[in-house]
Design a protein around this motif. Structure first.
Motif, PDB file in Angstrom:
ATOM      1  N   ILE A 218       2.074   1.312   7.374  1.00  0.00           N
ATOM      2  CA  ILE A 218       2.172   1.114   8.487  1.00  0.00           C
ATOM      3  C   ILE A 218       2.803  -0.336   8.931  1.00  0.00           C
ATOM      4  O   ILE A 218       2.104  -1.307   8.312  1.00  0.00           O
ATOM      5  N   SER A 219       3.650  -0.990   9.125  1.00  0.00           N
ATOM      6  CA  SER A 219       4.566  -2.848   9.205  1.00  0.00           C
ATOM      7  C   SER A 219       3.945  -2.817  10.562  1.00  0.00           C
ATOM      8  O   SER A 219       4.744  -2.526  11.280  1.00  0.00           O
ATOM      9  N   ALA A 220       2.890  -3.655  10.705  1.00  0.00           N
ATOM     10  CA  ALA A 220       2.989  -4.233  11.894  1.00  0.00           C
ATOM     11  C   ALA A 220       3.267  -6.213  11.905  1.00  0.00           C
ATOM     12  O   ALA A 220       1.598  -6.730  11.965  1.00  0.00           O
ATOM     13  N   PRO A 221       3.942  -6.148  11.478  1.00  0.00           N
ATOM     14  CA  PRO A 221       4.235  -7.956  11.686  1.00  0.00           C
ATOM     15  C   PRO A 221       4.331  -8.660  12.597  1.00  0.00           C
ATOM     16  O   PRO A 221       4.446  -7.927  14.064  1.00  0.00           O
TER      17      PRO A 221
ATOM     18  N   VAL B 180      11.184  -5.200   8.559  1.00  0.00           N
ATOM     19  CA  VAL B 180       9.453  -4.282   6.803  1.00  0.00           C
ATOM     20  C   VAL B 180       9.989  -6.121   6.501  1.00  0.00           C
ATOM     21  O   VAL B 180      10.647  -5.872   6.076  1.00  0.00           O
ATOM     22  N   PRO B 181       8.513  -6.819   6.737  1.00  0.00           N
ATOM     23  CA  PRO B 181       8.487  -7.762   5.752  1.00  0.00           C
ATOM     24  C   PRO B 181       8.764  -7.179   3.970  1.00  0.00           C
ATOM     25  O   PRO B 181       8.524  -5.957   3.968  1.00  0.00           O
ATOM     26  N   GLU B 182       8.710  -8.390   3.404  1.00  0.00           N
ATOM     27  CA  GLU B 182       9.257  -8.446   1.661  1.00  0.00           C
ATOM     28  C   GLU B 182       7.511  -8.022   0.818  1.00  0.00           C
ATOM     29  O   GLU B 182       7.352  -7.110   0.368  1.00  0.00           O
ATOM     30  N   TYR B 183       6.485  -8.614   1.755  1.00  0.00           N
ATOM     31  CA  TYR B 183       4.817  -7.698   1.718  1.00  0.00           C
ATOM     32  C   TYR B 183       4.876  -6.403   1.503  1.00  0.00           C
ATOM     33  O   TYR B 183       4.013  -5.871   0.829  1.00  0.00           O
TER      34      TYR B 183
END
Length: 136
Positions: free
Chosen positions: A6-9, A15-18
């Motif tokens: 789950i990407s939660a920037p 979606v960030p690169e990391y």
């Protein structure tokens, strides 16, 4: 193993690169990985995964508050009680990083998830190396 990342920037910039690097590291170990953007997707399919990794960023450097999209996606995925999970926090500043990680784990445990791994991600290369350690 089926893994949901789950990407939660802190902002809605995709979606960030990391996060992509973390997923790439997990896939290199033979896992089936799906990346879920907390800002654009819901969490209704989360119970179908064996392991859930949450990658988040603190909204502000002071205080360690998590993005509101994170609680939305976690609460939508009913049936997360007892689900094994990992909490990954992107280091964005020198202050309150421990509190932010604690807030992330608290949000996950509120939904009944068992957090058995937590790390602070420094950059994309570090995230890929962490992804290769899952299940090892």
């Amino acid at each position: 193993m089926r893994i949901a990342v789950i990407s939660a920037p802190k902002s809605r910039n995709g979606v960030p690169e990391y996060v992509k690097s973390l997923a790439k590291g997990m896939e290199s170990m033979g896992h089936r990985v799906d990346v879920i953007d907390a800002w654009t997707e819901d969490g209704f399919r989360l119970p179908g995964y064996e392991y859930i990794a949450v990658c988040a960023e603190a909204v502000k450097a002071w205080g360690g508050k998590m993005p509101e999209a994170l609680s939305k996606v976690l609460s939508a995925g009913s049936g997360l009680v007892g689900k094994k999970s990992a909490a990954f926090l992107k280091k964005t500043g020198p202050f309150f990083i421990t509190k932010a990680l604690w807030n992330l784990m608290k949000a996950m445990e509120k939904e009944g998830m068992m957090v058995n791994w937590s790390e602070i991600i420094l950059n994309a290369a570090h995230a890929e190396a962490l992804g290769k350690r899952i299940g090892a």
